[in-house]
Design a protein around this motif. Structure first.
Motif, PDB file in Angstrom:
ATOM      1  N   HIS A 284     125.872  75.528 -10.300  1.00 44.28           N
ATOM      2  CA  HIS A 284     127.443  76.236  -9.700  1.00 44.28           C
ATOM      3  C   HIS A 284     127.148  77.903  -9.798  1.00 44.28           C
ATOM      4  CE1 HIS A 284     131.378  76.159  -7.920  1.00 44.28           C
ATOM      5  NE2 HIS A 284     132.106  76.671  -9.551  1.00 44.28           N
ATOM      6  N   ASP A 285     127.018  77.958 -11.438  1.00 44.02           N
ATOM      7  CA  ASP A 285     127.191  79.540 -11.373  1.00 44.02           C
ATOM      8  C   ASP A 285     125.988  80.108 -10.998  1.00 44.02           C
ATOM      9  OD1 ASP A 285     125.259  78.901 -13.212  1.00 44.02           O
ATOM     10  OD2 ASP A 285     125.748  79.132 -14.585  1.00 44.02           O
ATOM     11  N   GLY A 286     124.496  79.167 -10.388  1.00 44.00           N
ATOM     12  CA  GLY A 286     124.198  79.778  -9.470  1.00 44.00           C
ATOM     13  C   GLY A 286     122.364  79.917 -10.397  1.00 44.00           C
ATOM     14  N   LYS A 287     122.510  79.351 -11.561  1.00 43.10           N
ATOM     15  CA  LYS A 287     121.585  78.645 -12.426  1.00 43.10           C
ATOM     16  C   LYS A 287     120.853  78.204 -11.319  1.00 43.10           C
ATOM     17  CE  LYS A 287     119.380  78.291 -16.533  1.00 43.10           C
ATOM     18  NZ  LYS A 287     119.489  78.080 -17.949  1.00 43.10           N
ATOM     19  N   GLU A 288     118.959  78.460 -11.717  1.00 43.08           N
ATOM     20  CA  GLU A 288     117.791  77.764 -10.783  1.00 43.08           C
ATOM     21  C   GLU A 288     117.599  77.137 -11.228  1.00 43.08           C
ATOM     22  OE1 GLU A 288     116.907  79.423  -6.996  1.00 43.08           O
ATOM     23  OE2 GLU A 288     118.560  80.686  -6.604  1.00 43.08           O
ATOM     24  N   HIS A 289     116.958  75.874 -11.184  1.00 44.91           N
ATOM     25  CA  HIS A 289     115.884  75.174 -11.244  1.00 44.91           C
ATOM     26  C   HIS A 289     114.910  74.531  -9.827  1.00 44.91           C
ATOM     27  CE1 HIS A 289     118.472  74.551 -15.665  1.00 44.91           C
ATOM     28  NE2 HIS A 289     119.143  74.103 -14.033  1.00 44.91           N
ATOM     29  N   THR A 290     113.499  75.130 -10.178  1.00 49.37           N
ATOM     30  CA  THR A 290     112.837  74.276  -9.533  1.00 49.37           C
ATOM     31  C   THR A 290     111.714  73.647 -10.468  1.00 49.37           C
ATOM     32  OG1 THR A 290     112.882  76.223  -8.062  1.00 49.37           O
ATOM     33  CG2 THR A 290     110.909  74.914  -7.958  1.00 49.37           C
ATOM     34  N   ILE A 291     111.725  72.084 -10.112  1.00 49.50           N
ATOM     35  CA  ILE A 291     110.576  71.036 -10.571  1.00 49.50           C
ATOM     36  C   ILE A 291     109.518  70.840  -9.702  1.00 49.50           C
ATOM     37  CG2 ILE A 291     112.096  70.445 -12.391  1.00 49.50           C
ATOM     38  CD1 ILE A 291     113.477  68.977 -10.830  1.00 49.50           C
ATOM     39  N   ASP A 292     109.039  69.855  -9.741  1.00 48.53           N
ATOM     40  CA  ASP A 292     108.192  69.428  -9.275  1.00 48.53           C
ATOM     41  C   ASP A 292     108.136  67.748  -9.281  1.00 48.53           C
ATOM     42  OD1 ASP A 292     105.936  71.127  -7.654  1.00 48.53           O
ATOM     43  OD2 ASP A 292     104.947  71.702  -9.129  1.00 48.53           O
TER      44      ASP A 292
ATOM     45  N   PRO B 101     127.807  70.630  -7.675  1.00 46.73           N
ATOM     46  CA  PRO B 101     129.715  71.347  -7.770  1.00 46.73           C
ATOM     47  C   PRO B 101     129.976  71.633  -9.166  1.00 46.73           C
ATOM     48  CG  PRO B 101     129.232  69.018  -8.226  1.00 46.73           C
ATOM     49  CD  PRO B 101     128.184  69.190  -8.034  1.00 46.73           C
ATOM     50  N   GLU B 102     130.691  72.254  -9.285  1.00 49.22           N
ATOM     51  CA  GLU B 102     130.990  72.570 -10.887  1.00 49.22           C
ATOM     52  C   GLU B 102     131.596  72.037 -11.712  1.00 49.22           C
ATOM     53  OE1 GLU B 102     135.554  74.826 -10.166  1.00 49.22           O
ATOM     54  OE2 GLU B 102     135.406  75.849 -12.980  1.00 49.22           O
TER      55      GLU B 102
ATOM     56  N   CYS C  42     127.041  61.895  -9.188  1.00 49.99           N
ATOM     57  CA  CYS C  42     125.021  62.757  -9.213  1.00 49.99           C
ATOM     58  C   CYS C  42     125.676  63.360  -7.948  1.00 49.99           C
ATOM     59  CB  CYS C  42     124.714  61.543  -9.105  1.00 49.99           C
ATOM     60  SG  CYS C  42     124.159  60.360  -7.586  1.00 49.99           S
ATOM     61  N   MET C  43     126.817  64.264  -7.656  1.00 54.93           N
ATOM     62  CA  MET C  43     126.712  64.632  -6.449  1.00 54.93           C
ATOM     63  C   MET C  43     126.300  65.504  -6.012  1.00 54.93           C
ATOM     64  SD  MET C  43     129.248  66.522  -4.640  1.00 54.93           S
ATOM     65  CE  MET C  43     131.023  66.999  -4.741  1.00 54.93           C
ATOM     66  N   VAL C  44     125.382  65.982  -4.794  1.00 57.68           N
ATOM     67  CA  VAL C  44     124.934  67.177  -4.418  1.00 57.68           C
ATOM     68  C   VAL C  44     125.335  68.106  -3.059  1.00 57.68           C
ATOM     69  CG1 VAL C  44     123.032  67.131  -6.455  1.00 57.68           C
ATOM     70  CG2 VAL C  44     123.310  66.973  -3.963  1.00 57.68           C
ATOM     71  N   PHE C  45     125.719  69.337  -3.246  1.00 59.83           N
ATOM     72  CA  PHE C  45     125.394  70.022  -1.827  1.00 59.83           C
ATOM     73  C   PHE C  45     124.469  69.753  -0.824  1.00 59.83           C
ATOM     74  CE2 PHE C  45     129.350  71.341  -4.502  1.00 59.83           C
ATOM     75  CZ  PHE C  45     130.473  70.574  -3.926  1.00 59.83           C
ATOM     76  N   ILE C  46     124.033  69.578   0.115  1.00 59.02           N
ATOM     77  CA  ILE C  46     122.585  69.816   1.511  1.00 59.02           C
ATOM     78  C   ILE C  46     122.672  70.880   1.986  1.00 59.02           C
ATOM     79  CG2 ILE C  46     121.005  68.521   2.132  1.00 59.02           C
ATOM     80  CD1 ILE C  46     121.542  66.962  -0.359  1.00 59.02           C
TER      81      ILE C  46
END
Ligand code: FES
Length: 106
Positions: free
Chosen positions: A9-17, A102-103, A49-53
């Motif tokens: 929510h705060d913009g921190k990104e996690h990119t994973i394979d 989400p937050e 486990c909700m996410v925004f697509i």
């Protein structure tokens, strides 16, 4: 393996394979990505486990079934582009997808 980015929510990104066939929820929890609670373990029964697509990815996903729709109705933060990450299987077509959490999951 498919590259997926989870954005807090705060913009921190996690990119994973992610191994194809796992769900987005399984990928997030296995990699200890914060922001996905997944209390029911993927049974489509908790909506934590909700996410925004992003709009450009929605057409690449299988449509929501009635159960997912119903569970999303219980999500305080749900929006038009909300999905339950336990109901989304990772496939090569999702290479590069970015989803936002989400937050909180209450
Ligand atoms: Fe419970 Fe997705 S993990 S609904």
């Amino acid at each position: 393996m498919t590259k997926v980015t989870f954005i807090e929510h705060d913009g921190k990104e996690h990119t994973i394979d992610v191994a194809d066939g796992l769900t987005l929820m399984e990928a997030a929890t296995k990699n200890m990505i914060p922001g996905i609670d997944a209390d029911c373990g993927g049974a489509c029964a908790c909506a934590t486990c909700m996410v925004f697509i992003p709009e450009e990815w929605t057409s690449k996903l299988a449509a929501k079934d009635d159960m997912e729709e119903t569970m999303l109705d219980f999500c305080e933060h749900a929006a038009e582009n909300s999905r339950l990450s336990c109901q989304i299987k990772v496939t090569p077509e999702l290479e590069g997808i970015r989803v936002t959490m989400p937050e909180n999951q209450h």
